[in-house]
Each structure stands twice: as C-alpha cells, then as structure tokens.
Design an enzyme around this catalytic site. Structure first.
Site, PDB file in Angstrom:
ATOM      1  N   LEU A   1      -4.197   8.991   2.778  1.00  0.00           N
ATOM      2  CA  LEU A   1      -3.049   9.628   2.987  1.00  0.00           C
ATOM      3  C   LEU A   1      -2.657   8.411   4.358  1.00  0.00           C
ATOM      4  O   LEU A   1      -3.348   7.638   5.380  1.00  0.00           O
ATOM      5  CB  LEU A   1      -3.192  10.498   4.187  1.00  0.00           C
ATOM      6  CG  LEU A   1      -3.316  12.046   3.329  1.00  0.00           C
ATOM      7  CD1 LEU A   1      -3.435  13.426   3.896  1.00  0.00           C
ATOM      8  CD2 LEU A   1      -2.814  11.953   1.244  1.00  0.00           C
TER       9      LEU A   1
ATOM     10  N   HIS B   1       2.934   9.393   2.650  1.00  0.00           N
ATOM     11  CA  HIS B   1       2.407  10.885   2.742  1.00  0.00           C
ATOM     12  C   HIS B   1       2.543  11.926   3.642  1.00  0.00           C
ATOM     13  O   HIS B   1       3.251  13.194   3.360  1.00  0.00           O
ATOM     14  CB  HIS B   1       0.942  10.848   2.534  1.00  0.00           C
ATOM     15  CG  HIS B   1       0.496  10.517   1.085  1.00  0.00           C
ATOM     16  ND1 HIS B   1      -0.804   9.125   1.762  1.00  0.00           N
ATOM     17  CD2 HIS B   1       0.332  10.895   0.168  1.00  0.00           C
ATOM     18  CE1 HIS B   1      -0.625   9.324   0.168  1.00  0.00           C
ATOM     19  NE2 HIS B   1      -0.534   9.875  -0.758  1.00  0.00           N
TER      20      HIS B   1
ATOM     21  N   LYS C   1       7.568   7.144  -5.618  1.00  0.00           N
ATOM     22  CA  LYS C   1       7.098   5.721  -6.350  1.00  0.00           C
ATOM     23  C   LYS C   1       6.504   5.894  -7.262  1.00  0.00           C
ATOM     24  O   LYS C   1       6.936   4.840  -8.308  1.00  0.00           O
ATOM     25  CB  LYS C   1       5.947   5.611  -4.986  1.00  0.00           C
ATOM     26  CG  LYS C   1       5.474   3.834  -4.855  1.00  0.00           C
ATOM     27  CD  LYS C   1       4.420   3.601  -4.111  1.00  0.00           C
ATOM     28  CE  LYS C   1       3.422   2.601  -4.996  1.00  0.00           C
ATOM     29  NZ  LYS C   1       2.092   3.504  -5.606  1.00  0.00           N
TER      30      LYS C   1
ATOM     31  N   SER D   1      -1.449   4.108  -0.887  1.00  0.00           N
ATOM     32  CA  SER D   1      -2.743   3.486  -0.509  1.00  0.00           C
ATOM     33  C   SER D   1      -3.202   2.458  -1.155  1.00  0.00           C
ATOM     34  O   SER D   1      -4.435   2.217  -0.256  1.00  0.00           O
ATOM     35  CB  SER D   1      -3.699   4.879  -1.786  1.00  0.00           C
ATOM     36  OG  SER D   1      -2.986   6.117  -0.294  1.00  0.00           O
ATOM     37  N   ARG D   2      -3.165   2.068  -2.373  1.00  0.00           N
ATOM     38  CA  ARG D   2      -4.286   0.941  -2.627  1.00  0.00           C
ATOM     39  C   ARG D   2      -3.217  -0.140  -2.279  1.00  0.00           C
ATOM     40  O   ARG D   2      -4.255  -1.568  -1.843  1.00  0.00           O
ATOM     41  CB  ARG D   2      -3.556   0.666  -4.202  1.00  0.00           C
ATOM     42  CG  ARG D   2      -4.432   1.268  -5.147  1.00  0.00           C
ATOM     43  CD  ARG D   2      -3.678   1.419  -6.882  1.00  0.00           C
ATOM     44  NE  ARG D   2      -5.175   2.095  -7.321  1.00  0.00           N
ATOM     45  CZ  ARG D   2      -4.183   3.620  -7.814  1.00  0.00           C
ATOM     46  NH1 ARG D   2      -3.810   3.834  -8.050  1.00  0.00           N
ATOM     47  NH2 ARG D   2      -5.452   4.138  -8.842  1.00  0.00           N
TER      48      ARG D   2
END
Ligand code: PAF
Length: 293
Positions: A35, A39, A162, A199-200
């Site tokens: 997260l 988030h 997104k 997160s990537r």
C-alpha cells in the site's frame, strides 16, 4: 491527540464473517497490498462513505489468477506490516488478508489448466489494451473481485482510476450482474513530478524512476493538444515518449470515456481518455488521463 486503532485482521472467510456481523454501511477497498499514498486516498474516500457507524474493509490479496506466465507474481511486493500500519492511520476497521487456499479452495483455475471452477468471463472490453497485452488478466481480476464482493458484501467499493480499464470492467460487472454495489472511482494519485503512484514503482532504480515520469508528461502533452484533434494529441504524446529511449512503449490509445473508438476530430467539448502502457527496464507501467476535445 489522535489515537490509532489497529484494524482487526481476518485471515479466513469465517473470521471475516464474524467481524462483519451487524456492520452498518460497508465500504470495501480491494488491494493487492504494498500500500502507498494512492491507496491511502482510496481508504480516506472509503472512510468518508462509510461514516462513523460504518465499516471500512481493506482486502490485501495478491491474486494469482490475474498474473500471466512470466509476469511478476512471485516478486510482487508483500509488505503486510507496513500495510496494516497505513490502514490504521486511515481509520480502516477490518483488513481481510486471506491465503490463496482460502480464496481458491480447489486450486487456482489458470487459463488452459483443466478445472471445474466457475470464473467470471468479461465481455469484449477485456480484449483490448491491457487485455490484449495480458490475456486472461481481466478474467482473473473480475473473478477475484466477484469473490471479494460475495465475501464482504459491501454497499460501496472504491477503486483507483489508474487502472481505468479495470474500473470500467468492474463497473460493467456490477451493473450487468445486478450486484447492487456502488462502484466508486478515485482520481489517480501522483508523485510531485507526475508519475502515477503504483506498487510497481518500487521496482524502479533511480534512473528508471526519472524515465518513468515521461509517461505522465506524454499524457499531459496530449491533453494540451486535444483541442486540435486526435492526430495532434497523439503526435504530442508520441513525441515526448520517443525522446526517452529508456521507455519501451506497449500501447498509446486515445479513446472515448467508455474506451470506444474516437473520430479524428471529435465535436468540441467531447470528453475522451488517453491510456498508455510501457516498460521501463523490466517494469511494466500504465497510466491514463482525461482528454477534452
Ligand atoms: O487493482 C488491484 O490492486 C487488483 O487488480 C484488485 C482490484 C485488488 C484485484 O486483485
């Protein structure tokens, strides 16, 4: 002084059901963990929608069914303690973090592997853009989201814009299957240089991190040229991308807000969307923005 209460953690369906008994308005934020501030924005929206008497549930589950062969399932970041701490700061009531066997008791029904499991077959919207590059991805997403909807039975579910195509498909599933869930989309959260939070992003080294910001710059360039029509907007975005050899383009698409085809010169005032996917190093990134013609 703000007192933080750690959310209750449910690891199984039974624990989740126990925690949700007599629950008021339930708002679900489905995530795969790792997260970040994006988030946190979704959780804040969820808290607001649930109100003081309602229940905010965040699910943390890295769903194997939505990863194709050779994708980053094994290296997908897993940061549960930090996730729980962030959920606590955003006033989340319950974190549902099941193991794979809890969600797929008969095994994960991967494409091409014999299985009797029923999965969600998305419509043709799942065959373009992300779906064309990642066959089976949206079947995996819709199946796990349908399961989460069934387990949590939320009144409202919050997703980030997104993943614009994902959001469109989840809205479609909720409407077409009459699930009675209000699917809320939240604007993409961005770093100060415009990079969409993801997160990537933590896969990127310092140089790649700079290169990755090219994507949002390209989308903004298209926004600025949209009043000249689709070819001019596309050219402006491509020009920015071509200037950064570290970015390997997968697709750049200008569409209607419903991801349909646009004429080259839409009527003034028409709204659309521009979507991009590209690889920076080994990391695949996506982004999108609204267009106004
Ligand atoms: O957007 C994500 O994080 C995932 O695709 C989702 C919606 C949680 C389903 O696994």
């Amino acid at each position: 002084m703000t007192v933080l209460t750690t959310p209750a953690v449910a690891r199984s369906r039974a624990e989740l059901a126990g925690l949700l008994a007599g629950r008021g308005t339930v708002v679900l934020v489905p995530t795969m963990g790792a997260l970040h501030e994006g988030h946190a924005t979704l959780m804040r929206i969820a808290r607001e929608r649930a109100g003081a008497d309602g229940t905010v549930v965040v699910s943390v589950f890295v769903n194997p069914l939505q990863f194709g062969p050779g994708e980053d399932l094994d290296r997908y970041p897993r940061t549960f303690d930090a996730d729980l701490a962030l959920a606590a700061t955003e006033g989340v009531d319950v974190v549902f973090a099941p193991v794979v066997a809890e969600m797929y008791p008969d095994g994960v029904p991967h494409e091409g592997v014999p299985s009797e499991a029923v999965t969600v077959q998305p419509g043709p919207l799942a065959d373009v853009l992300e779906g064309a590059s990642r066959p089976g991805h949206f079947r995996g997403v819709l199946t796990v989201v349908a399961k989460l909807f069934g387990l949590v039975r939320p009144d409202v579910a919050v997703f980030g814009e997104k993943d614009y195509q994902q959001l469109a498909l989840i809205r479609r599933m909720a409407a077409d299957l009459c699930l009675g869930i209000d699917v809320v989309g939240a604007e993409t959260d961005r770093e100060p240089d415009g990079l969409a939070r993801s997160s990537r992003n933590r896969y990127l080294d310092a140089e790649q991190r700079q290169q990755a910001a090219t994507l949002s710059r390209a989308l903004r360039a298209a926004q600025e040229r949209a009043s000249y029509g689709v070819p001019a907007a596309r050219w402006a975005a491509m020009n920015v991308i071509k200037g950064e050899p570290g970015v390997e383009l997968d697709y750049l698409a200008l569409t209607t807000t419903g991801l349909g085809e646009l004429p080259d010169y839409p009527e003034t005032g028409t709204e659309g969307r521009i979507l991009v996917a590209a690889r920076v190093g080994t990391t695949r990134l996506i982004d999108n923005m609204p267009l106004q013609f």
